[in-house]
Design a protein around this motif. Structure first.
Motif, PDB file in Angstrom:
ATOM      1  N   TYR A  57     -15.919  26.592  32.231  1.00  0.00           N
ATOM      2  CA  TYR A  57     -15.693  25.278  31.621  1.00  0.00           C
ATOM      3  C   TYR A  57     -16.134  24.129  32.535  1.00  0.00           C
ATOM      4  O   TYR A  57     -15.794  22.967  32.317  1.00  0.00           O
ATOM      5  CB  TYR A  57     -14.240  25.099  31.146  1.00  0.00           C
ATOM      6  CG  TYR A  57     -13.168  25.390  32.179  1.00  0.00           C
ATOM      7  CD1 TYR A  57     -12.720  24.385  33.031  1.00  0.00           C
ATOM      8  CD2 TYR A  57     -12.604  26.657  32.286  1.00  0.00           C
ATOM      9  CE1 TYR A  57     -11.745  24.639  33.970  1.00  0.00           C
ATOM     10  CE2 TYR A  57     -11.623  26.924  33.236  1.00  0.00           C
ATOM     11  CZ  TYR A  57     -11.198  25.911  34.076  1.00  0.00           C
ATOM     12  OH  TYR A  57     -10.233  26.175  35.014  1.00  0.00           O
ATOM     13  N   PHE A  71      -2.544  17.076  32.205  1.00  0.00           N
ATOM     14  CA  PHE A  71      -2.480  18.136  31.185  1.00  0.00           C
ATOM     15  C   PHE A  71      -1.050  18.343  30.690  1.00  0.00           C
ATOM     16  O   PHE A  71      -0.818  18.566  29.506  1.00  0.00           O
ATOM     17  CB  PHE A  71      -3.022  19.463  31.735  1.00  0.00           C
ATOM     18  CG  PHE A  71      -4.501  19.465  31.966  1.00  0.00           C
ATOM     19  CD1 PHE A  71      -5.382  19.263  30.906  1.00  0.00           C
ATOM     20  CD2 PHE A  71      -5.024  19.666  33.231  1.00  0.00           C
ATOM     21  CE1 PHE A  71      -6.756  19.266  31.119  1.00  0.00           C
ATOM     22  CE2 PHE A  71      -6.388  19.667  33.451  1.00  0.00           C
ATOM     23  CZ  PHE A  71      -7.258  19.465  32.403  1.00  0.00           C
ATOM     24  N   LEU A  77      -5.402  17.301  26.059  1.00  0.00           N
ATOM     25  CA  LEU A  77      -6.509  17.186  27.003  1.00  0.00           C
ATOM     26  C   LEU A  77      -7.132  18.557  27.297  1.00  0.00           C
ATOM     27  O   LEU A  77      -8.304  18.651  27.664  1.00  0.00           O
ATOM     28  CB  LEU A  77      -5.978  16.563  28.303  1.00  0.00           C
ATOM     29  CG  LEU A  77      -6.912  15.684  29.134  1.00  0.00           C
ATOM     30  CD1 LEU A  77      -7.603  14.650  28.278  1.00  0.00           C
ATOM     31  CD2 LEU A  77      -6.127  15.031  30.257  1.00  0.00           C
ATOM     32  N   ALA A  80     -10.468  19.369  25.833  1.00  0.00           N
ATOM     33  CA  ALA A  80     -11.732  19.051  26.515  1.00  0.00           C
ATOM     34  C   ALA A  80     -12.243  20.278  27.278  1.00  0.00           C
ATOM     35  O   ALA A  80     -13.457  20.467  27.413  1.00  0.00           O
ATOM     36  CB  ALA A  80     -11.529  17.875  27.471  1.00  0.00           C
ATOM     37  N   GLU A  83     -13.720  22.586  24.749  1.00  0.00           N
ATOM     38  CA  GLU A  83     -15.013  22.020  24.343  1.00  0.00           C
ATOM     39  C   GLU A  83     -16.107  22.366  25.367  1.00  0.00           C
ATOM     40  O   GLU A  83     -17.196  22.827  25.006  1.00  0.00           O
ATOM     41  CB  GLU A  83     -14.839  20.501  24.313  1.00  0.00           C
ATOM     42  CG  GLU A  83     -15.636  19.747  23.301  1.00  0.00           C
ATOM     43  CD  GLU A  83     -15.220  18.271  23.399  1.00  0.00           C
ATOM     44  OE1 GLU A  83     -15.993  17.511  23.995  1.00  0.00           O
ATOM     45  OE2 GLU A  83     -14.116  17.917  22.922  1.00  0.00           O
ATOM     46  N   ALA A  84     -15.772  22.148  26.645  1.00  0.00           N
ATOM     47  CA  ALA A  84     -16.744  22.445  27.702  1.00  0.00           C
ATOM     48  C   ALA A  84     -17.047  23.944  27.746  1.00  0.00           C
ATOM     49  O   ALA A  84     -18.188  24.358  27.982  1.00  0.00           O
ATOM     50  CB  ALA A  84     -16.216  21.974  29.061  1.00  0.00           C
ATOM     51  N   GLU A  87     -19.440  24.773  25.080  1.00  0.00           N
ATOM     52  CA  GLU A  87     -20.762  24.265  25.450  1.00  0.00           C
ATOM     53  C   GLU A  87     -21.457  25.201  26.447  1.00  0.00           C
ATOM     54  O   GLU A  87     -22.641  25.502  26.323  1.00  0.00           O
ATOM     55  CB  GLU A  87     -20.565  22.879  26.091  1.00  0.00           C
ATOM     56  CG  GLU A  87     -21.808  22.212  26.599  1.00  0.00           C
ATOM     57  CD  GLU A  87     -22.544  21.468  25.487  1.00  0.00           C
ATOM     58  OE1 GLU A  87     -23.719  21.183  25.676  1.00  0.00           O
ATOM     59  OE2 GLU A  87     -21.913  21.201  24.432  1.00  0.00           O
TER      60      GLU A  87
END
Lengths: 126, 296
Positions: A57, A71, A77, A80, A83-84, A87
């Motif tokens: 991540y 957190f 949070l 995120a 999400e990373a 990705e």
């Protein structure tokens, strides 16, 4: 420049990089205390619980640890991080839950005693 | 006999140093930037994939309003920095007289920016100070060729700045340990904690010897506090020996905890007689000095 460095050491914080105090491993560990570190565990679509490495991540463990209070205060949070992860690891199975886990190790006389214990500090679901 | 000089006298800060030392430091520093970006801190580039909600810009980054890193921005910065660093190595090795200082300045500024991308996500590393000083003072010296024996005050000042920064890193790290850790740092389970968190085959056995770790904690703190004395040592041979000892200490730390401060190690090289590398054949020192001084 060295004046700024000295002031940073005396009164500064990490925020003042590169003039902050050089606190590499400057924290103290009591001989009979507990030492703890943090990790991210995730539940995949198939119900498996997996450990997420920092590289998956894009953050180092110390960076995760540096933001623990955020957190805990706002578990969304962790989204995120999910999400990373999506990705950076597009081929990995989807994640349905993220857990910020505090792992603690009891110390006795400066040696580890017993097995480490886990405590979930924050949970996030999409 | 030469009078005892030290950081309290101007002549100490500007004691001439050989330009060859600057040239080798340039090569080492710019090579390190390339190695650092491609291997040792490749994690910095990962920050481009992290949401800006986890970006915590540092004071100086906020002051100059650096934009939050994006995937594209980080990639662009990464490759621009590698390109100028490679150019810096090539220009220095080839002895090109044009553009060397601009390239050096670009490396310093871009590397500092890279550090802000690195350190703005919840963890600041503390091993970069001396290297940043090195990166910023290198372009203040003019043309320098590998093996060049001519001495200049500008080169001397640059070398001194880096030496003081490297020594300050140790001393102020000891100070920070006392400030943040208190005396519990030396008397607690500090190293045991480090080994539990990041131990290796080389260090795991030390967990069974808390007495040894306790002694090591004292040794580390005392050595760090004593580091400024290195600035007062006049014999180059002794300085080189002590610096070799410091390199050995950092090698052991790497084997034990997997932590290595490569940029700091490059800055530490400012104490070594690097001008002796690549010296061109001449035997007599006077002939060397003359041919250097008469250069175009």
């Amino acid at each position: 420049m060295f004046g700024a460095l000295l002031a940073g050491t005396l009164w500064g914080q990490d925020d003042h990089f590169p003039f902050g105090p050089f606190r590499m491993y400057a924290t103290t560990q009591r001989l009979d205390g507990r030492t703890s570190w943090y990790r991210i565990d995730a539940v995949t679509e198939t119900g498996e619980v997996v450990f997420l490495s920092g590289a998956s991540y894009g953050m180092r463990r110390a960076e995760l640890e540096g933001q623990v209070p955020r957190f805990v205060e706002d578990p969304s949070l962790l989204g995120a991080i999910a999400e990373a992860h999506a990705e950076r690891r597009p081929d990995a199975p989807g994640l349905v839950e993220l857990r910020l886990v505090k792992r603690s190790q009891q110390m006795e006389g400066g040696r580890p005693a017993g097995e480490p214990t886990d405590r979930v500090m924050a949970t996030w679901r999409p | 006999m030469a009078p005892l000089t030290g950081p309290w006298s101007a002549s100490w800060w500007f004691a001439p140093a050989a330009l060859g030392r600057i040239a080798v430091l340039r090569v080492l520093a710019y090579l390190l930037v390339v190695v650092d970006l491609l291997f040792t801190t490749s994690w910095v580039a990962h920050h481009g994939d992290v949401s800006s909600s986890l970006y915590r810009p540092l004071f100086l980054a906020r002051t100059v309003s650096l934009p939050a890193p994006t995937s594209f921005g980080v990639t662009l910065l990464h490759w621009s920095l590698i390109a100028v660093a490679v150019a810096g190595v090539v220009v220095t090795v080839a002895g090109v007289r044009r553009g060397d200082r601009w390239i050096g300045l670009a490396v310093a500024v871009l590397y500092l920016w890279w550090m802000f991308v690195a350190m703005s996500y919840g963890k600041v590393d503390h091993d970069r100070f001396a290297f940043l000083v090195l990166a910023f003072v290198l372009p203040t010296v003019g043309f320098a060729r590998v093996g060049q024996q001519d001495r200049s005050e500008t080169a001397g000042w640059a070398v001194r700045m880096v030496q003081v920064a490297a020594v300050a890193t140790y001393f102020l790290a000891a100070w920070a340990k006392i400030r943040f850790g208190g005396w519990g740092w030396v008397n607690g389970a500090t190293l045991a904690r480090a080994v539990i968190r990041r131990g290796t085959w080389f260090s795991d056995w030390t967990l069974d010897l808390p007495g040894l770790l306790h002694v090591l904690q004292w040794a580390i703190l005392l050595l760090e506090l004593a580091a400024p004395l290195l600035l007062l040592v006049r014999s180059q041979r002794l300085v080189s020996g002590i610096v070799a000892g410091l390199y050995a200490f950092h090698l052991m730390t790497f084997l034990a905890l997997g932590i290595v401060f490569l940029p700091h190690l490059v800055a530490l090289a400012a104490f070594l007689p690097l001008e002796r590398l690549g010296r061109r054949g001449e035997r007599a020192p006077t002939a060397t000095a003359l041919s250097g001084a008469a250069g175009p």
